[in-house]
Enzyme design. Structure first.
Site, PDB file in Angstrom:
ATOM      1  N   ASP A  41      -4.910   1.105   3.156  1.00 27.32           N
ATOM      2  CA  ASP A  41      -5.592   0.663   1.933  1.00 27.32           C
ATOM      3  C   ASP A  41      -6.490   1.760   1.392  1.00 27.32           C
ATOM      4  OD1 ASP A  41      -5.700  -2.497   3.417  1.00 27.32           O
ATOM      5  OD2 ASP A  41      -4.740  -2.056   1.503  1.00 27.32           O
ATOM      6  N   ASP A 176      -0.538 -10.104   0.173  1.00 24.56           N
ATOM      7  CA  ASP A 176      -1.563  -9.313   0.845  1.00 24.56           C
ATOM      8  C   ASP A 176      -2.923  -9.942   0.575  1.00 24.56           C
ATOM      9  OD1 ASP A 176      -2.574  -5.801   0.519  1.00 24.56           O
ATOM     10  OD2 ASP A 176      -3.300  -7.442   1.784  1.00 24.56           O
TER      11      ASP A 176
HETATM   12  C1  DX5 Z   1      -7.620  -5.969   0.457  1.00 29.35           C
HETATM   13  C2  DX5 Z   1      -6.537  -5.163   1.133  1.00 29.35           C
HETATM   14  C3  DX5 Z   1      -5.779  -5.974   2.126  1.00 29.35           C
HETATM   15  C4  DX5 Z   1      -6.652  -6.424   3.248  1.00 29.35           C
HETATM   16  C5  DX5 Z   1      -6.042  -7.648   3.853  1.00 29.35           C
HETATM   17  O1  DX5 Z   1      -8.061  -5.270  -0.640  1.00 29.35           O
HETATM   18  O2  DX5 Z   1      -5.617  -4.714   0.173  1.00 29.35           O
HETATM   19  O3  DX5 Z   1      -4.691  -5.235   2.670  1.00 29.35           O
HETATM   20  O4  DX5 Z   1      -6.772  -5.408   4.196  1.00 29.35           O
HETATM   21  O5  DX5 Z   1      -6.936  -8.096   4.797  1.00 29.35           O
HETATM   22  P1  DX5 Z   1      -6.901  -9.604   5.315  1.00 29.35           P
HETATM   23  O6  DX5 Z   1      -5.525  -9.785   5.924  1.00 29.35           O
HETATM   24  O7  DX5 Z   1      -8.019  -9.615   6.328  1.00 29.35           O
HETATM   25  O8  DX5 Z   1      -7.129 -10.501   4.160  1.00 29.35           O
END
Ligand code: DX5
Length: 228
Positions: A41, A176
């Protein structure tokens, strides 16, 4: 007309939630436990209200695993980062439709770099923003949280957007944000086939292998109940 086979279900741990003090070991644990690929990310503190990691983390993850890497570019000027992220070792580059007025050019540039072009939409962004580039996209990421942070709750209103996209797009549909055992089957039933998970994998109290197993079990359990 014979419907196209449903794309393979894939689990994609997001390293945003990993323990950066032992990132290599966490990636290795998740890879050994059957992760299909990893998401890095990349955030610039401008497109999203957080700063996370850049191309160097892609390069570090590249050294830690042979699995495919996808770079999620949550940045205001994605065109500036395509080459550095591609050269760092990302296989798929995900750009946000909201971050550019030249989306078609960005996707063509990613393909010209020999990488898989993918496009992302935030929860409030309509599918119409990407209708004209579905041919260029190997994957569409429909965010199920507002981007910028892990550990947020799953936004269930995106499920209808997934269903509407699946009716017109046979490629990979990725979700996501807030993906955990309680939500992953809802996204799969709506038509998603690629599931990014950060906190439910790297934040699992028994470690990433248990986190991935819980997600896979949730998918298997509901498949049986659906008679699959
Ligand atoms: C948020 C990111 C995601 C995040 C997901 O901006 O793009 O990839 O890491 O994290 P979880 O699975 O904890 O919601």
């Amino acid at each position: 007309m014979k419907s196209a086979p449903h794309p393979r279900l894939q689990l994609v741990p997001s390293i945003l939630s990993a323990d950066f003090n032992r990132l290599g070991a966490q990636i290795a644990d998740a890879a050994a436990a059957g992760a299909d690929r990893f998401q890095i990310d990349i955030m610039d503190g401008h497109f999203v209200p957080n700063i996370s990691m850049g191309p160097m983390f892609v390069a570090a993850a590249r050294r830690a695993t042979r699995l495919p890497l996808e770079a999620h570019l949550m940045v205001s000027r994605p065109e500036q980062w395509l080459t550095p992220v591609a050269e760092a070792g990302a296989d798929t580059l995900i750009v946000h439709a909201e971050a550019t007025v030249h989306l078609h050019r960005l996707l063509v540039q990613i393909a010209a770099l020999g990488k898989r072009p993918a496009v992302a939409l935030n929860p409030a962004s309509p599918l119409e923003l990407i209708h004209e580039v579905l041919e260029q996209a190997t994957m569409v990421l429909l965010m199920t949280v507002e981007p910028g942070f892990g550990g947020q709750p799953f936004i269930a209103s995106v499920l209808d957007k997934i269903r509407r996209l699946r009716r017109r797009y046979r490629g990979d549909i990725e979700v996501d944000g807030g993906v955990e055992p309680e939500t992953i089957a809802l996204a799969r039933d709506a038509g998603a086939n690629v599931f990014v998970a950060g906190s439910s994998v790297f934040g699992h109290p028994s470690g990433p292998a248990s986190g991935l197993a819980a997600l896979r079990q949730a998918l298997t359990r509901t498949s049986r109940s659906r008679g699959q």
